[in-house]
Enzyme design. Structure first.
Site, PDB file in Angstrom:
ATOM      1  N   SER A 110      41.464  17.186  21.332  1.00 58.30           N
ATOM      2  CA  SER A 110      42.586  16.277  21.565  1.00 58.30           C
ATOM      3  C   SER A 110      43.596  16.907  22.519  1.00 58.30           C
ATOM      4  O   SER A 110      43.860  18.115  22.455  1.00 58.30           O
ATOM      5  CB  SER A 110      43.276  15.978  20.233  1.00 58.30           C
ATOM      6  OG  SER A 110      44.582  15.492  20.462  1.00 58.30           O
ATOM      7  N   TYR A 133      45.865  12.844  27.414  1.00 57.78           N
ATOM      8  CA  TYR A 133      46.941  11.848  27.426  1.00 57.78           C
ATOM      9  C   TYR A 133      47.624  12.034  28.768  1.00 57.78           C
ATOM     10  O   TYR A 133      48.383  12.997  28.947  1.00 57.78           O
ATOM     11  CB  TYR A 133      47.934  12.134  26.304  1.00 57.78           C
ATOM     12  CG  TYR A 133      47.522  11.661  24.930  1.00 57.78           C
ATOM     13  CD1 TYR A 133      47.095  10.351  24.725  1.00 57.78           C
ATOM     14  CD2 TYR A 133      47.602  12.508  23.829  1.00 57.78           C
ATOM     15  CE1 TYR A 133      46.751   9.898  23.454  1.00 57.78           C
ATOM     16  CE2 TYR A 133      47.257  12.061  22.557  1.00 57.78           C
ATOM     17  CZ  TYR A 133      46.838  10.755  22.381  1.00 57.78           C
ATOM     18  OH  TYR A 133      46.502  10.314  21.125  1.00 57.78           O
ATOM     19  N   HIS A 282      42.026   3.020  18.542  1.00 57.64           N
ATOM     20  CA  HIS A 282      42.757   4.246  18.189  1.00 57.64           C
ATOM     21  C   HIS A 282      42.876   4.386  16.666  1.00 57.64           C
ATOM     22  O   HIS A 282      43.884   4.868  16.137  1.00 57.64           O
ATOM     23  CB  HIS A 282      44.156   4.223  18.839  1.00 57.64           C
ATOM     24  CG  HIS A 282      44.669   5.581  19.229  1.00 57.64           C
ATOM     25  ND1 HIS A 282      44.714   6.030  20.517  1.00 57.64           N
ATOM     26  CD2 HIS A 282      45.167   6.598  18.486  1.00 57.64           C
ATOM     27  CE1 HIS A 282      45.231   7.246  20.566  1.00 57.64           C
ATOM     28  NE2 HIS A 282      45.508   7.624  19.325  1.00 57.64           N
ATOM     29  N   ASP A 313      34.465   3.908  18.240  1.00 54.73           N
ATOM     30  CA  ASP A 313      34.993   4.559  17.037  1.00 54.73           C
ATOM     31  C   ASP A 313      35.919   3.614  16.295  1.00 54.73           C
ATOM     32  O   ASP A 313      36.342   2.596  16.827  1.00 54.73           O
ATOM     33  CB  ASP A 313      35.696   5.903  17.360  1.00 54.73           C
ATOM     34  CG  ASP A 313      37.068   5.743  18.023  1.00 54.73           C
ATOM     35  OD1 ASP A 313      37.733   4.709  17.828  1.00 54.73           O
ATOM     36  OD2 ASP A 313      37.486   6.682  18.732  1.00 54.73           O
TER      37      ASP A 313
HETATM   38  C1  LIG Z   1      45.184  12.087  12.601  1.00 59.55           C
HETATM   39  C2  LIG Z   1      44.672  11.419  13.845  1.00 59.55           C
HETATM   40  C3  LIG Z   1      45.030  11.916  15.089  1.00 59.55           C
HETATM   41  C4  LIG Z   1      44.543  11.312  16.241  1.00 59.55           C
HETATM   42  N1  LIG Z   1      44.852  11.849  17.456  1.00 59.55           N
HETATM   43  C5  LIG Z   1      44.304  11.335  18.564  1.00 59.55           C
HETATM   44  C6  LIG Z   1      44.498  11.967  19.813  1.00 59.55           C
HETATM   45  O1  LIG Z   1      45.148  12.998  19.917  1.00 59.55           O
HETATM   46  N2  LIG Z   1      43.945  11.384  20.899  1.00 59.55           N
HETATM   47  C7  LIG Z   1      43.203  10.223  20.830  1.00 59.55           C
HETATM   48  O2  LIG Z   1      42.716   9.738  21.855  1.00 59.55           O
HETATM   49  N3  LIG Z   1      42.976   9.630  19.648  1.00 59.55           N
HETATM   50  C8  LIG Z   1      43.496  10.160  18.527  1.00 59.55           C
HETATM   51  N4  LIG Z   1      43.235   9.592  17.317  1.00 59.55           N
HETATM   52  C9  LIG Z   1      42.325   8.430  17.260  1.00 59.55           C
HETATM   53  C10 LIG Z   1      40.875   8.924  17.080  1.00 59.55           C
HETATM   54  O3  LIG Z   1      40.430   9.589  18.213  1.00 59.55           O
HETATM   55  C11 LIG Z   1      39.919   7.755  16.778  1.00 59.55           C
HETATM   56  O4  LIG Z   1      40.062   6.785  17.770  1.00 59.55           O
HETATM   57  C12 LIG Z   1      40.136   7.128  15.411  1.00 59.55           C
HETATM   58  O5  LIG Z   1      40.565   8.066  14.468  1.00 59.55           O
HETATM   59  C13 LIG Z   1      38.839   6.516  14.910  1.00 59.55           C
HETATM   60  O6  LIG Z   1      39.039   5.882  13.687  1.00 59.55           O
HETATM   61  P1  LIG Z   1      38.634   6.530  12.266  1.00 59.55           P
HETATM   62  O7  LIG Z   1      39.698   7.486  11.931  1.00 59.55           O
HETATM   63  O8  LIG Z   1      38.624   5.318  11.383  1.00 59.55           O
HETATM   64  O9  LIG Z   1      37.276   7.156  12.413  1.00 59.55           O
HETATM   65  C14 LIG Z   1      43.710  10.164  16.149  1.00 59.55           C
HETATM   66  C15 LIG Z   1      43.359   9.679  14.892  1.00 59.55           C
HETATM   67  C16 LIG Z   1      43.815  10.298  13.754  1.00 59.55           C
HETATM   68  C17 LIG Z   1      43.373   9.765  12.413  1.00 59.55           C
END
Ligand SMILES: Cc1cc2nc3c(=O)[nH]c(=O)nc-3n(C[C@H](O)[C@H](O)[C@H](O)COP(=O)(O)O)c2cc1C
Length: 391
Positions: A110, A133, A282, A313
């Site tokens: 990330s 980002y 997201h 996802d």
């Molecule tokens: C705690 C947390 C932090 C996340 N941080 C980022 C991030 O830094 N960059 C990003 O593109 N997506 C981020 N996401 C989104 C995830 O990449 C992903 O799209 C999402 O968690 C998928 O859904 P799921 O948690 O139901 O598997 C984050 C998700 C969570 C739960």
């Protein structure tokens, strides 16, 4: 029986993790935005699709291997980027990267992570993907690309669904902020969760100090208690397709766009020279009221040429969920929260067990569907989950 032994499914891990994490950490990991509609829909949509399994097919030699961007992965599951994972486990980024490497699945660093990406690359034979980002500013993007090139990142993932910070009311109520602030409320929350305070908070502070914005821009940034130069979200609302085309001309590695939900954006991504897309809302953490990524997937697959990798996802908690996405044309399914639940419950062993659960459920369910390989997981094996009355 240990906590870890009690966890047989991702949902078991979630239940246990919610007990361990302070409420503000739980809110950050588990929560969505506004009314939580996007998050709920992503989890619910998996149940709208049912299987029509085939029988009497020889499945003793099955394989869930998938080939993507020149790598062979053991299964169509990877770790999505999750920022600030340091608040779930000490050096969580490193544990996730190593577990993914050992399980031969992709791991996306990330942009909001804390262990320097160079160290993560070192630990994994330079196989980590990196999620950016990006600000809408080519000078600033160019400096980050230099760093990524030096670190030999093979796949750059640009997140396109975070032009502004979303309305996370749940976090406001829990006094959770980015940059992180130790308010009296947060301190009390930690004190009420001693296992977390000891294993995560104290261990991190004593071991490596306050986690930093290590991978957001071209340099190691400040601790997560301070705003990085230009702000955490500075100029993200200026990012456009022109920048993506500029990146394509200046980035020699693979380029993936994450956070698409619309078929027209997938077409634009392909025209701009991207090598793949990740259909995602997201994890329900940005725009609330979105359809599920699973619902968006077929239109995106239909919008791009055959063979163009469409990944997805959001809400995948079972091997069966993953196979439904594969049947709809997904090349890879990413998970975000599941491995964080594993980390919270059992550290390294917890992450590994979550990964193993996905592997084993995929293998079992492929057999029960009559599939020897992922190529056998075809759309005819699924149908909407409803009973149609004869006319
Ligand atoms: C705690 C947390 C932090 C996340 N941080 C980022 C991030 O830094 N960059 C990003 O593109 N997506 C981020 N996401 C989104 C995830 O990449 C992903 O799209 C999402 O968690 C998928 O859904 P799921 O948690 O139901 O598997 C984050 C998700 C969570 C739960």
């Amino acid at each position: 029986m240990s906590r870890l032994d009690r966890c047989l499914s991702v949902r078991d891990f979630e239940r246990e993790a919610r007990r361990i994490m302070p409420r503000c950490v739980e809110g950050y990991v588990c929560g969505g935005t506004e009314d939580g509609a996007s998050l709920r829909e992503s989890l619910r949509a998996q149940h709208d699709i049912g299987f029509k399994p085939r029988g009497l097919r020889v499945v003793d030699q099955r394989s869930s291997q998938v080939s993507l961007f020149g790598e062979q992965y053991a299964m169509p599951v990877g770790f999505a980027p999750t920022g600030f994972s340091a608040i779930v486990m000490h050096e969580c980024d490193l544990a996730l990267a190593r577990a993914a490497q050992d399980a031969r699945i992709p791991f996306i660093i990330s942009g909001a992570s804390s262990v320097p990406l160079e160290r993560l690359q070192e630990a994994t034979g330079k196989r980590c993907w990196y999620q950016a980002y990006l600000p809408g500013n080519t000078d600033r993007i160019a400096k980050l690309l230099d760093r990524l090139r030096r670190a030999e990142i093979p796949v750059l993932v640009v997140t396109i669904d975070t032009c502004v910070g979303a309305n996370r009311e749940n976090l406001q109520k829990l006094a959770f902020t980015v940059p992180f602030k130790l308010s009296p409320r947060v301190v009390l929350d930690g004190m009420l969760h001693p296992r977390w305070s000891l294993n995560v908070f104290m261990r991190t502070l004593l071991g490596s100090g306050v986690p930093r914005f290590s991978n957001l821009y071209e340099d190691i940034g400040p601790p997560i208690t301070q705003d990085p130069p230009n702000g955490f979200r500075g100029e993200r609302d200026k990012l456009s397709w022109d920048h993506i085309r500029w990146i394509r001309r200046n980035w020699p590695g693979k380029l993936v766009l994450k956070g698409l939900m619309h078929a027209d954006d997938a077409r634009l991504a392909h025209e701009a020279g991207a090598d793949g897309v990740i259909v995602s809302n997201h994890g329900g953490r940005q725009l609330d009221g979105c359809i599920s990524p699973l619902q968006a997937l077929p239109d995106v697959v239909a919008a791009v040429p055959a063979g163009f990798p469409v990944m997805v996802d959001g809400g995948f908690r079972r091997g069966a969920d993953v196979l439904k996405a594969v049947a709809l044309g997904a090349s890879m399914v990413f998970t975000g929260r599941p491995q964080l639940f594993g980390a919270a419950v059992g550290g390294n062993a917890g992450i590994r067990k979550v990964t193993e659960i996905f592997r084993s459920e995929i293998s079992t369910n492929m057999a029960l569907l009559g599939c020897g390989s992922l190529a056998d997981v075809t759309p005819d094996l699924i149908a909407p989950m409803r009973v149609a009355c004869p006319a």
